[in-house]
Enzyme design. Sequence first.
Site, PDB file in Angstrom:
ATOM      1  N   TYR A 265       0.529  -1.317   0.070  1.00  0.00           N
ATOM      2  CA  TYR A 265      -0.075   0.005   0.039  1.00  0.00           C
ATOM      3  C   TYR A 265       0.925   1.352  -0.103  1.00  0.00           C
ATOM      4  O   TYR A 265       0.317   2.170  -0.213  1.00  0.00           O
ATOM      5  CB  TYR A 265      -0.928   0.078   1.304  1.00  0.00           C
ATOM      6  CG  TYR A 265      -1.981  -0.977   1.254  1.00  0.00           C
ATOM      7  CD1 TYR A 265      -2.932  -1.343   0.112  1.00  0.00           C
ATOM      8  CD2 TYR A 265      -2.147  -1.897   2.348  1.00  0.00           C
ATOM      9  CE1 TYR A 265      -3.727  -2.429   0.272  1.00  0.00           C
ATOM     10  CE2 TYR A 265      -2.967  -2.894   2.494  1.00  0.00           C
ATOM     11  CZ  TYR A 265      -3.759  -3.015   1.400  1.00  0.00           C
ATOM     12  OH  TYR A 265      -4.802  -4.364   1.362  1.00  0.00           O
ATOM     13  N   ILE A 266       2.066   1.333   0.318  1.00  0.00           N
ATOM     14  CA  ILE A 266       2.811   2.437   0.363  1.00  0.00           C
ATOM     15  C   ILE A 266       3.913   2.420  -0.609  1.00  0.00           C
ATOM     16  O   ILE A 266       4.374   1.544  -1.350  1.00  0.00           O
ATOM     17  CB  ILE A 266       3.743   2.621   1.796  1.00  0.00           C
ATOM     18  CG1 ILE A 266       4.549   1.154   2.106  1.00  0.00           C
ATOM     19  CG2 ILE A 266       2.642   2.773   2.951  1.00  0.00           C
ATOM     20  CD1 ILE A 266       5.168   1.426   3.198  1.00  0.00           C
TER      21      ILE A 266
END
Length: 738
Positions: free
Chosen positions: A188-189
């Site tokens: 997600y990052i």
Amino acid sequence: MMSLDKSDNQDEFSFDGDSNSSASHSNEASKSNEAETPAEDAVENQDKLQESYTIDDSQEPESEVEIEEEEHLEEVFLNEGANESLGGMYAHYFLDYASYVILERAVPYLSDGLKPVQRRILHAMRELEDGRYNKVAKIIGNTMAYHPHGDASIADAMVQIGQKDLLIDMQGNWGNVLTGDRAAASRYIEARLTPFALEVLYSPKITEWMSSYDGRSKEPVSLPVKFPLLLAQGGEGIAVGLACKILPHNFLELIDASIAALRNQKVDLLPDFLTGGLMDATDYKEGLRGGKVRLRAEMSIIKVNRSQVINITEIPATTTTSSLIDSIVSAAEKNKIKISKIEDNTSAEANILVYLPAGADAELAMEGLYAFTDCEVSISSNVCVISEGKPQFIGVNEVLKQSALHTKEMLGQELEVKLDELKNRWHALSLEKIFIEQKIYRDIENCETWEEVLASIIKGLKPFVKELEKPVSKDDIIKLTEIRIKKISKYDQDKAQNQLDILTQDIEQVQKDLNQLTRYAIRYFKNLAKSYGKGKERKTKITSFAKINRSQVAIATETLRLDKKEGFAGWGLKRTEGEELCKCSKLDDILVIDKEGVLSVRKVSEKFYVGKSPLYVGVFNKEKPLVFSLVYRNGRAGDVMIKRFKVGGITRDKEYPLTQGKAGSRVLYFNYHETEEASNEGGVMLHLKSDLALRNLSRLVLFENYRIKTRSSKGNLLTKHPVDRVVNALKKDLEEAN
């Protein structure tokens, strides 16, 4: 089309002999070098590759001698394994394991300030760098080609690098160093390298490379870092038999110190933490073993709706707002501090509100927070780095000096590479200029073979060789043959000369920088500060503060009681079990003097034994010692002594006799006062036993006539006559005496 024999090892041409000598080979010799086609080469190489990975089990040794040699080697190997003891195997394998953990896992390298996993992450990010963000999961996958461990260790190391806010430009939820919140999952990052990282970490042309763990790729032995990165980021690791903990330092201060080191000036570095706070670095000791710093939260007293509130705006490093609040609540539950409620309003900056109850002393409450909670912490340092292939313990000032010299060396290597490239470029443009302006290309129009072409160009260049800076190589000649007709037709002499002039200026400038390398390195550091120093000012304030005596700031919430009949004291006794003496905290020490005149100091507890009918039981306060007055008989029929004393340094749970310790000694009088003045105003009436030889059996003794001494003193002689009793002097007797 003419073909070139690439296997020819002749790199330079000689212009001293006959220029046509190089064309003496015949066409048959030239064509013989083209016997095999690329397709035939590929088939032959594939056959050789297949043979190299194919094992022929049917192949046997050529003679009986080879068989005997193999059997002998096998026997030696088995005997060596059998003779090696378990302890020897353990020592051998354990040493290998310890060395691997120290060198390849836990301890950073002095050269670039990185652990292997950090170096591999940054190398993998550079391979993926295109100016856009990459998923961290993708970066982790790319790193695993170099790091022979799991993805979790890579992800954790990458988050730690990112949270330093120096090398990685982060996007998404990367966690929070203030609150302790963890980063989101790697899928997600996203991340990319910062401009600072791209400038100071990488320089492939001066990087030493080695094979990765599986031999499929190349990775850097050490990144050519041109900055004291180890001190900027800090780091810690636990290896086998040693550990390292390097505290982070301020970006701008490191640059100033590097410049000072290059000028051979003294440097003195102190840590700086992203969370801010207050720091006492009196015992830092350059970060060596045994050094430590004390950190405190930044707090102030404010008013909120007529209530006194302690506002915590900066927290000590190694803590989070969550852990700090937990420690405050825990201290309050143990009655060490008094609070009414606590609020956490932390967002981008720490903001904790501690509400105090009505009538509370805010200054004392702040001292209590420092004494009993994580508002004050101590961090020990132990600078250990890998240098020259082994761990070494050196101070941060020495690390900074070596880093500054290493940066200077890296800059010098980059300049040498740049100078070589500029000279090569100048050489190529000069050859091209001569080749076109002197129309040497026309001489090769009638050449029939490749050798004749080369010989013709060599002949044409011969008169101009002295204008060049280095000899003409075969590759130079080949590049001249590759010049397109279009470029020759549009060739601009003025533009070409202008390019050569610019290159000449650049060469002179680079040479000047090499000759003044220290000045060049200083300018480099100043440019770093100018380009990347904004917002990197010191966050942790340097100060000094005294250590707080926890027993002095502890709130006295317990009642100390004494049961004289049974000889017990403590804060756990009920009202019906003993008389109330005073208020105390659970951290206090209790001073006890029993009826035999033996003094001791004990830790307060719920219930402890002090002896029946003790002379004194109370809270021991070294800062405000009481003045004790004691009259005792030394032995069964000995002299009567008087002593006044204070209790200073003492060992807990050790007994100290206040008399001289003779058998039959007896305490005849005991009293205490809070101040010397009050004690000096007192006195006793000494009543002697009946004796026909004595007319006056009662004597007034004033305390002011006897000096205050230590508890170990014998005291002063009061009388040698038998004493019936000793009582407090009446007020009127004292007034008449004065």
